[in-house]
Structures are given as structure tokens and as C-alpha cells.
Design a protein around this motif. Sequence first.
Motif, short mmCIF file in Angstrom:
data_model
loop_
_atom_site.label_atom_id
_atom_site.label_comp_id
_atom_site.label_asym_id
_atom_site.label_seq_id
_atom_site.Cartn_x
_atom_site.Cartn_y
_atom_site.Cartn_z
N ASN A 13 -6.78 -8.77 3.98
CA ASN A 13 -6.47 -7.48 3.38
C ASN A 13 -6.14 -6.46 4.47
OD1 ASN A 13 -6.99 -8.42 0.76
ND2 ASN A 13 -9.18 -7.95 0.94
N THR A 54 -9.40 5.20 -1.02
CA THR A 54 -8.89 3.91 -1.48
C THR A 54 -9.03 2.86 -0.39
OG1 THR A 54 -6.56 4.31 -0.82
CG2 THR A 54 -7.23 5.01 -3.03
N LYS A 55 -8.84 3.25 0.86
CA LYS A 55 -8.97 2.29 1.95
C LYS A 55 -10.44 1.96 2.22
CE LYS A 55 -4.68 1.40 2.76
NZ LYS A 55 -4.15 0.04 2.55
N THR A 58 -2.35 0.83 -6.52
CA THR A 58 -1.72 -0.04 -5.53
C THR A 58 -2.74 -0.54 -4.50
OG1 THR A 58 0.35 1.21 -5.74
CG2 THR A 58 0.12 -0.20 -3.80
N ASN A 59 -3.46 0.38 -3.89
CA ASN A 59 -4.30 0.06 -2.74
C ASN A 59 -5.59 -0.67 -3.11
OD1 ASN A 59 -2.32 1.58 -1.56
ND2 ASN A 59 -3.64 3.24 -0.90
N GLY A 78 0.83 -1.20 0.00
CA GLY A 78 0.00 0.00 0.00
C GLY A 78 0.86 1.25 0.00
N TYR A 130 -6.45 8.94 -0.17
CA TYR A 130 -5.97 7.76 0.54
C TYR A 130 -7.12 7.10 1.28
CZ TYR A 130 -3.63 4.89 4.05
OH TYR A 130 -3.24 3.84 4.85
N SER A 172 -6.27 -2.90 5.39
CA SER A 172 -6.88 -1.62 5.06
C SER A 172 -6.35 -0.56 6.03
CB SER A 172 -8.41 -1.75 5.10
OG SER A 172 -9.03 -0.55 4.71
#
Length: 253
Positions: free
Chosen positions: A145, A164-165, A115-116, A94, A161, A147
Amino acid sequence: MPYENLAGRTAVVTGAASGIGEAVAVLLAAQGARVALLARRAERLEAIAEKIRADGGQALAVVADVTDDASVEAAAARIHEAYGPVDLVVNSAGVMLPNPVEAGRIDEWQRMLDTNVTGVLRVVRAFTGDLAAAAAEGRTADLVNISSVAAHVTYPAYAVYGATKAALTHLSQSLRTEFGPRDVRVTNVEPGLTDTELKSHIDNAELSGQLDGMFDALGGLASEEVADVVAYVASRPRRVNLGQITVLPTRQV
């Protein structure tokens, strides 16, 4: 002993060159799993793998970039050749690149998304067949995963960010509806403030200083403490799926 059934398993850990990924790989290997370490930095990966082997563990260093389809496919082929099918996948790769949205950093947005989120999907695609087959044979199969609490807690300049999480957390929950009926467990781990290399990627001096201040005020988790959570969930009886875990420094609220 909290880790009762990790010995003999075959694990893939992304982002294994540092931080949480490295700690997870080292811990799983110490518990008797064969571990394929995936990341981009060849020398760093091989050094970690050598240390694992020196301590009696089994480790395979595989240079791979989760943002590249062909790289992930080649990595999966190498792992299958060396270790055979996989029954534990930990997506730890990440990036965290905060900046105000008005800065318009499309380069950072794309890198975080690729990426994430998409990087996780590439890895899931590469190993879903392995996990499903392991479960069908009556063995334990896990997808974990990594996160972040940023999936739920908003911070100025961390909007992309966090998005994405949030996507990864929702993806994990959705994958449980597909994988759970096939006895493949899916766990989403959301760490709070954790001392990793992520903070070194920030190119905004003000935001970097703010993050340092948070560590000073709250104290951060060690990567090994998050790895302990990953090993714990993967070592539960196969009928038990700890689907969602948030792990925080005690002072972080």
C-alpha cells in the motif's frame, strides 16, 4: 541484483496511469512480472501498456475506478480471465486535495476517503483470495500500500488528506495481523515529497504555490525512486516482510 524473484509473478497496480503507479508497473514488467495496470484513463493506460510490451514485457490495461464496487469487481474478473490468480497487489491510486477544513469541501473529503481508504479496501477484497492461495501453495504473496508521510506529519490545510493516509497506514498494520499468519506479506510505503500528478489536482492557488516552493527548497523524489522501493520489498525472500518503509528526499525532515 536487488530484484531476484519478480520474474513470473502476476501483479496488479492501481493508479497505473501516472506517477508512482505507472513507475511501479513499468519496473515490475521490466523484471519479468505480468502486470495488470488499473486506472480510469483508457488512452493513457493503453499507451503505457503498449510501451511495456514493446520493451518485451507483459502488460494488460484495465480501465477501472477504485471508487466503484462494480468497476473493481469487473476489473478483477478481466484480470483473472487474462492472467489467472494474482500474487502481488500494489495500491497506488490516490488523490490529494488540500483545503482548510473551514472551507467545508465535502466533495473533496468524500473523494479522498473513497479513493485513499475505501478504494484500497475494494481492491484488497477483490484479491485477498488470490494472495492467500498463492501463499498456501508456497509462493510469494505481497500486498503493498502506498501511503504518505502525511500519515504522521501534519500540514495546515492537509488535515483530511493526512487523515486518509493515517487510516491507510493503520489499515496496513492491521492487515498484517490477518495476512501475516497466512504467509501473505503486507508492506506500507510512506513517500515524502514526490513529483507526481497529485499536485496538479490542487484547486487552491495559494496552496499550490506553497507546494511548488517545497519542491524548490527540498527537491522531490522521482516516481521511479519510490517504485524501486516497491520492487525491492516484493523481491525479498518470502520469509522476510519489510512492513513499514518511509522514503524521503534527503533534505526533507
